[in-house]
Design an enzyme around this catalytic site. Structure first.
Site, PDB file in Angstrom:
ATOM      1  N   ARG A 228      49.324  30.575  67.948  1.00 17.53           N
ATOM      2  CA  ARG A 228      49.436  29.227  66.450  1.00 17.53           C
ATOM      3  C   ARG A 228      48.003  28.729  66.856  1.00 17.53           C
ATOM      4  O   ARG A 228      47.735  28.986  67.541  1.00 17.53           O
ATOM      5  CB  ARG A 228      50.679  27.924  66.971  1.00 17.53           C
ATOM      6  CG  ARG A 228      52.137  28.385  66.520  1.00 17.53           C
ATOM      7  CD  ARG A 228      51.583  27.971  65.162  1.00 17.53           C
ATOM      8  NE  ARG A 228      53.275  28.289  64.796  1.00 17.53           N
ATOM      9  CZ  ARG A 228      54.094  29.774  64.227  1.00 17.53           C
ATOM     10  NH1 ARG A 228      52.755  30.185  64.396  1.00 17.53           N
ATOM     11  NH2 ARG A 228      55.073  29.153  63.954  1.00 17.53           N
ATOM     12  N   GLU A 257      45.716  25.097  58.784  1.00 19.21           N
ATOM     13  CA  GLU A 257      45.840  26.589  57.942  1.00 19.21           C
ATOM     14  C   GLU A 257      46.407  26.134  56.675  1.00 19.21           C
ATOM     15  O   GLU A 257      47.730  24.821  57.003  1.00 19.21           O
ATOM     16  CB  GLU A 257      46.359  27.989  58.186  1.00 19.21           C
ATOM     17  CG  GLU A 257      47.895  27.669  59.369  1.00 19.21           C
ATOM     18  CD  GLU A 257      48.022  28.462  59.831  1.00 19.21           C
ATOM     19  OE1 GLU A 257      47.014  29.056  61.101  1.00 19.21           O
ATOM     20  OE2 GLU A 257      49.300  29.848  59.434  1.00 19.21           O
ATOM     21  N   HIS A 275      46.365  34.684  58.576  1.00 15.53           N
ATOM     22  CA  HIS A 275      48.023  34.321  58.995  1.00 15.53           C
ATOM     23  C   HIS A 275      48.805  35.383  58.851  1.00 15.53           C
ATOM     24  O   HIS A 275      49.905  35.176  58.100  1.00 15.53           O
ATOM     25  CB  HIS A 275      48.627  33.341  58.784  1.00 15.53           C
ATOM     26  CG  HIS A 275      49.746  32.443  59.873  1.00 15.53           C
ATOM     27  ND1 HIS A 275      50.427  31.286  59.755  1.00 15.53           N
ATOM     28  CD2 HIS A 275      50.673  33.079  60.644  1.00 15.53           C
ATOM     29  CE1 HIS A 275      50.787  32.067  61.555  1.00 15.53           C
ATOM     30  NE2 HIS A 275      51.705  32.539  61.678  1.00 15.53           N
TER      31      HIS A 275
END
Lengths: 315, 315
Positions: A228, A257, A275
């Site tokens: 993360r 993000e 991601h």
């Protein structure tokens, strides 16, 4: 039919269709729209794991008994509040671990062997005029894995096959792991040149990868993050990368993000991904199945398949 | 001092300095300059493995007894002519196998998980507006390795760690390999979705990866080449990639490198590298040491460390 499932955020069309067909799905209306009567009937909330489920969201769902979250980490869900209200939470662990581990290894090799730099070197025609400089290598590399859960274990196996020396840090030593355990993260970073983060997000890991930890990896060091964004001090990381005090980074996740700091996109010692850890068609299909099976189990009064546990090592 | 070592092509400064200090090094003058007396004294020819050593080159070196070639494959050396003249040939195998295998795996993951595409997706700001499409995965992939020598074996170990099903093709079944052996390359390509070439170049493998072989991998298939450019029908490969009949390719080597066909640089299902397989500082240092040790052994009348064998599987 009165919807029995509320939905927060976007999910794929197939998962939506299956759940809507079986239970009726109601998209969570914006909070500012006031009380929505339909929500009172929803016992299940489905979320994609990206949007946070806050306490005020819970307040709008008086009948809520289950939050079914897509993804390996439910760190965006207010777990303490759920526990206090007797709301169960499920995630979709396991089915994505190998894909995330593949990407982590791919990113590590891409960073150390400068694959994206080489790709641009060829495409821009530079190879006609000169040779690309020699790169680093994984030979003799000591890699520290932060979070030896399913993803971390799958990654450790890959690193051993690449003849790296593997050690790990987590809240506890794992009885079944044959890798060196470091009770202290900074000490591990000091002893390693590669650090790969696979731990879950949430409060317990927030800011864990500090300036000191990144500095300990050093000018030849590489940091890989498939966990993360908020586990890292992003600003410190950028400064260290810009000044060469950290050698390279490969990042699949970011603090805000999809916003990625411009300073990161300007660096050539950084590999960036949007991601993509579990973003394969097969993993997403398996994750969708697991979420649906949890919801089915709930409505059939069966035992939930994958309730979230408070495990620092994560999935 | 009369130079005892001739040099064809460029080598790194350190190797040059060591050899020049011990034996004197004479750079091969262009053939058009006529007879060069200095060459008559050279018993050793050092080459970087990229420039070819042809028969006419041999004619210019009447005292030649050893060709010491940098790299895992001596396929650019006219081996039959050397054998006929009693000239020994050494290469530098082993010390680069793990690095080449790392790059091969990194390229495979980069191709299947679209790492370079994702990198550009983030850097160009597209992630702010939309999500990157889901990608393929290595889950359940069947990988065929062409050439199970040192590089192929190191790569096979990595593929197993990534839970792929590994098989191989080569001239002969390897007694100590626990992977499925395919006596026929096309049959292997038919049964696999991933083909990775690790074999040496030269006559025996020229054009081995034909249009049929690449077509057999199919629209979901991925071809990785860390061997030599001329083992592939490059034009057929480009056509198949352009029309989607071959899914993706990751290429470290090309038919006329450093020239890379423009058609390849325009494709987004291709990852390109400027022949980086062994281009790490540590591998090149080890290769340099191995070459020097072979030359030392020759002049000391000791047994050569790594004479080239005519092994299809290669290094």
């Amino acid at each position: 039919m009165l919807a029995r499932v509320a939905l927060l955020g976007e999910i794929d069309a197939r998962t939506f269709a299956v759940l809507d067909d079986r239970y009726g799905v109601l998209r969570m209306p914006p909070a500012c729209d006031g009380i929505h009567r339909g929500l009172a009937a929803c016992q299940v909330l489905v979320t994609n794991g990206v949007e946070g489920v806050t306490e005020s969201e819970l307040d709008r769902l008086p009948a809520l008994k289950l939050i079914a979250s897509l993804g390996s980490s439910a760190d965006t869900v207010a777990l303490d509040a759920c526990r206090a209200r007797g709301i169960q939470v499920t995630n979709t662990p396991g089915v994505l671990a190998e894909d995330v581990a593949d990407l982590a290894l791919g990113l590590l090799i891409a960073a150390v062997r400068r694959i994206c730099v080489g790709h641009d070197f060829v495409r821009s025609g530079q190879w006609s005029n000169r040779r690309m400089p020699l790169t680093g290598s994984l030979r003799g590399a000591r890699v520290g894995i932060l979070g030896l859960g399913r993803i971390g274990s799958a990654l450790a196996r890959r690193c051993v096959a690449c003849e790296m020396e593997v050690s790990y840090h987590g809240r506890n030593r794992k009885a079944d792991a044959n890798y060196r355990f470091w009770p202290d993260l900074l000490s591990m970073a000091d002893a390693c040149t590669i650090l790969i983060a696979c731990c879950p997000g949430g409060e317990s890991t927030h800011g864990l990868i500090s300036r000191e930890v990144l500095s300990a990896l050093g000018p030849q060091g590489t940091f890989v993050n498939v966990a993360r964004g908020n586990i890292v001090d992003e600003q410190a990381m950028i400064e260290l990368l810009e000044t060469g005090r950290l050698g390279a980074a490969a990042l699949d996740v970011f603090e805000n993000e999809p916003h990625v700091p411009e300073a990161l996109t300007a660096l050539d010692n950084v590999v960036l991904q949007p991601h993509q850890g579990s973003a394969t068609a097969s993993a997403r299909h398996a994750m969708s199945n697991q979420l649906i099976e949890n919801v089915d189990a709930f409505f059939a009064n069966r035992r939930l398949l994958t309730p979230v546990t408070d495990d620092f090592e994560g999935d």
